[in-house]
Design a protein around this motif. Structure first.
Motif, PDB file in Angstrom:
ATOM      1  N   ASP A 179       0.832  -1.201   0.000  1.00 40.35           N
ATOM      2  CA  ASP A 179       0.000   0.000   0.000  1.00 40.35           C
ATOM      3  C   ASP A 179       0.864   1.246   0.000  1.00 40.35           C
ATOM      4  O   ASP A 179       2.093   1.186   0.088  1.00 40.35           O
ATOM      5  CB  ASP A 179      -0.948   0.010   1.207  1.00 40.35           C
ATOM      6  CG  ASP A 179      -0.196  -0.039   2.540  1.00 40.35           C
ATOM      7  OD1 ASP A 179       1.053  -0.047   2.537  1.00 40.35           O
ATOM      8  OD2 ASP A 179      -0.861  -0.074   3.593  1.00 40.35           O
ATOM      9  N   GLU A 180       0.194   2.376  -0.108  1.00 37.93           N
ATOM     10  CA  GLU A 180       0.829   3.680   0.003  1.00 37.93           C
ATOM     11  C   GLU A 180       0.568   4.227   1.400  1.00 37.93           C
ATOM     12  O   GLU A 180      -0.513   4.019   1.966  1.00 37.93           O
ATOM     13  CB  GLU A 180       0.260   4.640  -1.046  1.00 37.93           C
ATOM     14  CG  GLU A 180       0.468   4.165  -2.469  1.00 37.93           C
ATOM     15  CD  GLU A 180      -0.236   5.035  -3.500  1.00 37.93           C
ATOM     16  OE1 GLU A 180       0.250   5.131  -4.632  1.00 37.93           O
ATOM     17  OE2 GLU A 180      -1.297   5.622  -3.156  1.00 37.93           O
ATOM     18  N   THR A 181       1.548   4.918   1.940  1.00 39.44           N
ATOM     19  CA  THR A 181       1.381   5.445   3.284  1.00 39.44           C
ATOM     20  C   THR A 181       2.149   6.753   3.420  1.00 39.44           C
ATOM     21  O   THR A 181       2.984   7.091   2.568  1.00 39.44           O
ATOM     22  CB  THR A 181       1.868   4.430   4.335  1.00 39.44           C
ATOM     23  OG1 THR A 181       1.488   4.875   5.634  1.00 39.44           O
ATOM     24  CG2 THR A 181       3.382   4.266   4.283  1.00 39.44           C
ATOM     25  N   SER A 182       1.871   7.469   4.479  1.00 43.48           N
ATOM     26  CA  SER A 182       2.595   8.687   4.823  1.00 43.48           C
ATOM     27  C   SER A 182       2.808   8.708   6.317  1.00 43.48           C
ATOM     28  O   SER A 182       1.968   8.230   7.091  1.00 43.48           O
ATOM     29  CB  SER A 182       1.809   9.942   4.411  1.00 43.48           C
ATOM     30  OG  SER A 182       1.563   9.965   3.021  1.00 43.48           O
ATOM     31  N   ARG A 226       6.967   9.127   2.628  1.00 45.10           N
ATOM     32  CA  ARG A 226       5.775   8.691   1.894  1.00 45.10           C
ATOM     33  C   ARG A 226       6.204   7.851   0.707  1.00 45.10           C
ATOM     34  O   ARG A 226       7.323   7.966   0.217  1.00 45.10           O
ATOM     35  CB  ARG A 226       4.910   9.875   1.443  1.00 45.10           C
ATOM     36  CG  ARG A 226       5.570  10.854   0.538  1.00 45.10           C
ATOM     37  CD  ARG A 226       4.669  12.060   0.270  1.00 45.10           C
ATOM     38  NE  ARG A 226       4.220  12.682   1.502  1.00 45.10           N
ATOM     39  CZ  ARG A 226       3.770  13.932   1.592  1.00 45.10           C
ATOM     40  NH1 ARG A 226       3.733  14.692   0.511  1.00 45.10           N
ATOM     41  NH2 ARG A 226       3.378  14.431   2.731  1.00 45.10           N
ATOM     42  N   ARG A 233       8.305   1.812   7.881  1.00 48.11           N
ATOM     43  CA  ARG A 233       8.135   0.474   7.328  1.00 48.11           C
ATOM     44  C   ARG A 233       9.441   0.053   6.676  1.00 48.11           C
ATOM     45  O   ARG A 233      10.326   0.890   6.426  1.00 48.11           O
ATOM     46  CB  ARG A 233       7.027   0.472   6.276  1.00 48.11           C
ATOM     47  CG  ARG A 233       7.422   1.226   5.009  1.00 48.11           C
ATOM     48  CD  ARG A 233       6.325   1.368   3.972  1.00 48.11           C
ATOM     49  NE  ARG A 233       5.392   0.278   3.947  1.00 48.11           N
ATOM     50  CZ  ARG A 233       4.147   0.374   3.422  1.00 48.11           C
ATOM     51  NH1 ARG A 233       3.757   1.516   2.886  1.00 48.11           N
ATOM     52  NH2 ARG A 233       3.340  -0.653   3.422  1.00 48.11           N
TER      53      ARG A 233
END
Length: 455
Positions: free
Chosen positions: A16-19, A74, A432
């Motif tokens: 997934d994408e995260t910030s 990000r 992460r």
């Protein structure tokens, strides 16, 4: 769990994408590190198993540093048509926008560009959102290499586009404002794989190795080793009419993916260096890239630094392997790109017998010394990006930025190393484990056209 090596271990994609903001910092970040470290990775979406490591969709990871703080991390997929399954080959021919955009990310003329050598660049915002395909205002009508070179004196961007079909090689120059001022076909080129090239103060240097177009290769990357393909170096003068004066020099069989640097020495000879594999080294790496059973535990296991000295007056090339350490991803202080340099850096890998290990390497080309900073078992560093120190005067006055994938902790850290002695200056804990990737850039705030104060 996948058995493909490029989808496991350090290379396992994130889902997934995260910030994240206000990242923990160990030590003190130098205040001149105000900008973004951006780096690319092959990261297919969940449920997608590409047929080759290079076919994995691009995901760009960014770390924002400002005045001693680590403000954010990000990650974002580069949203190209290929991310949603659009094919490269269509009934109308190649779709240059159907890109993985997963090899490199650079800045030029205030634009962030995600690159893959078979396609057009893709522009990103400073926050890593996708703007779209970028063709230099319609002037770029071929693919663009993932390894353009910025002349540190003029600010020009030199790059090429290569193809397994005619025209095999196009050469371009864009000025510091981002406008293409020159584009021409390079005569005499072949379908040999050309991933990188080199630039000197007066010449452009292309390398055609023993890997070339192979219509029987079905991994989606149609190249393979071919003993009938002559290995050679092409040297042509920089400038609008240089392509008509290219000269080709035969060299030993091999394949160089990445050039460390090239320059003219005091005798007018061109010196080129870069990690290179022989036939067996290419076989092992290729089998890893496609997930074939007969492969080594790592790519780059037989990748050794080679030096070519091209005497234009005599028409000769002196060629030799200059180091027995398995390395890849060479970098340097890019103020010295195209000029004689003393220091260069690389990432070390275990060799084909499992000897050696992961680390950051510094070469002193004047003394011949080699210094290695091991990163530890199961800790793979990324390409070491050099950032000059404020007020620095020596070539190695600066910092190396590398993101380390740690399988034991299932985590990643940004290491800031002193480029002179390889000691740790600071470290940033990331939220992460970051997928092991390929290439990236340090983008100071001062070079972006857009307002980054809110980013």
């Amino acid at each position: 769990m996948s058995t493909k090596p490029y989808l496991t271990g350090h290379y396992e994609p994130v889902a997934d994408e995260t910030s994240a903001t206000a990242l923990p910092v160990e030590g003190t970040l130098p205040p001149e590190l105000t900008g973004r470290l951006v780096r690319n990775s092959h990261n297919p979406k969940p449920g997608v198993t590409p047929s080759h490591w290079f076919k994995g969709s691009g995901m760009v990871h960014g770390i924002r540093l400002r005045e001693g703080r680590a403000e954010w991390y990000r990650n974002r997929w580069v949203r190209t048509p290929a991310l949603d399954g659009a094919p490269y080959l269509t009934e109308h021919g190649p779709d240059l926008t159907a890109s993985t955009a997963g090899t490199h990310v650079i800045e030029h003329a205030g634009r962030l560009l995600a690159l893959c050598e078979a396609n057009l660049p893709f522009e990103l915002t400073p926050e890593l959102e996708t703007v779209g395909a970028y063709d230099f205002g319609g002037r770029l009508r071929s693919a663009m290499t993932a390894h353009p070179k910025t002349d540190p004196v003029t600010g020009e961007l030199h790059f090429f586009g290569s193809s397994p079909f005619p025209p095999y090689l196009m050469y371009y120059v864009a000025d510091a404002g981002g406008h293409i001022t020159h584009g021409a076909e390079v005569p005499g080129a072949t379908a040999s794989l050309k991933h990188d090239f080199a630039l000197t103060r007066h010449h452009v240097v292309f390398v055609e190795g023993t890997v070339t177009f192979d219509p029987d290769e079905h991994s989606g990357i149609p190249y393979g080793w071919n003993d009938a393909q002559p290995a050679r170096i092409g040297v042509m003068p920089r400038g609008g009419d240089g392509a008509d004066r290219i000269r080709w020099f035969p060299i030993r069989p091999g394949n160089m993916l990445h050039a460390a640097n090239a320059y003219e020495d005091e005798h007018g000879r061109i010196v080129l260096e870069g990690p290179t594999v022989d036939r067996e080294g290419f076989r092992l790496s290729w089998n890893w890239w496609v997930g074939a059973p007969d492969r080594g535990t790592e790519p780059n296991a037989r990748s050794y630094t080679r030096r070519w000295v091209i005497d234009l007056a005599a028409g000769t090339v002196d060629e030799r392997v200059i180091d027995d350490l398995a390395v890849e991803f060479p970098t340097l202080n890019e103020d010295y790109l195209g000029a004689e340099h003393r220091y260069q850096y690389a990432v070390s890998f275990p060799d084909q017998d499992g000897l050696g290990g992961y680390g950051i390497v510094k070469y002193d080309r004047r003394t011949g010394a080699r210094r290695v900073r091991p990163t530890g078992d199961a800790r793979l560093p990324s390409e070491a990006v050099f950032v000059p120190a404020a007020g620095g005067t020596a070539e190695d006055d600066g910092y190396l930025l590398t993101v380390v994938s740690d399988l034991k902790q299932d985590a990643s850290r940004l290491l800031v190393l002193d480029a002179a002695g390889l000691g740790q200056v600071a470290a940033v804990d990331l939220p992460r484990r970051v997928t092991a990737g390929i290439h990236g850039s340090w983008i100071p705030d001062s070079v972006l056209d857009r307002d980054t104060r809110e980013g």
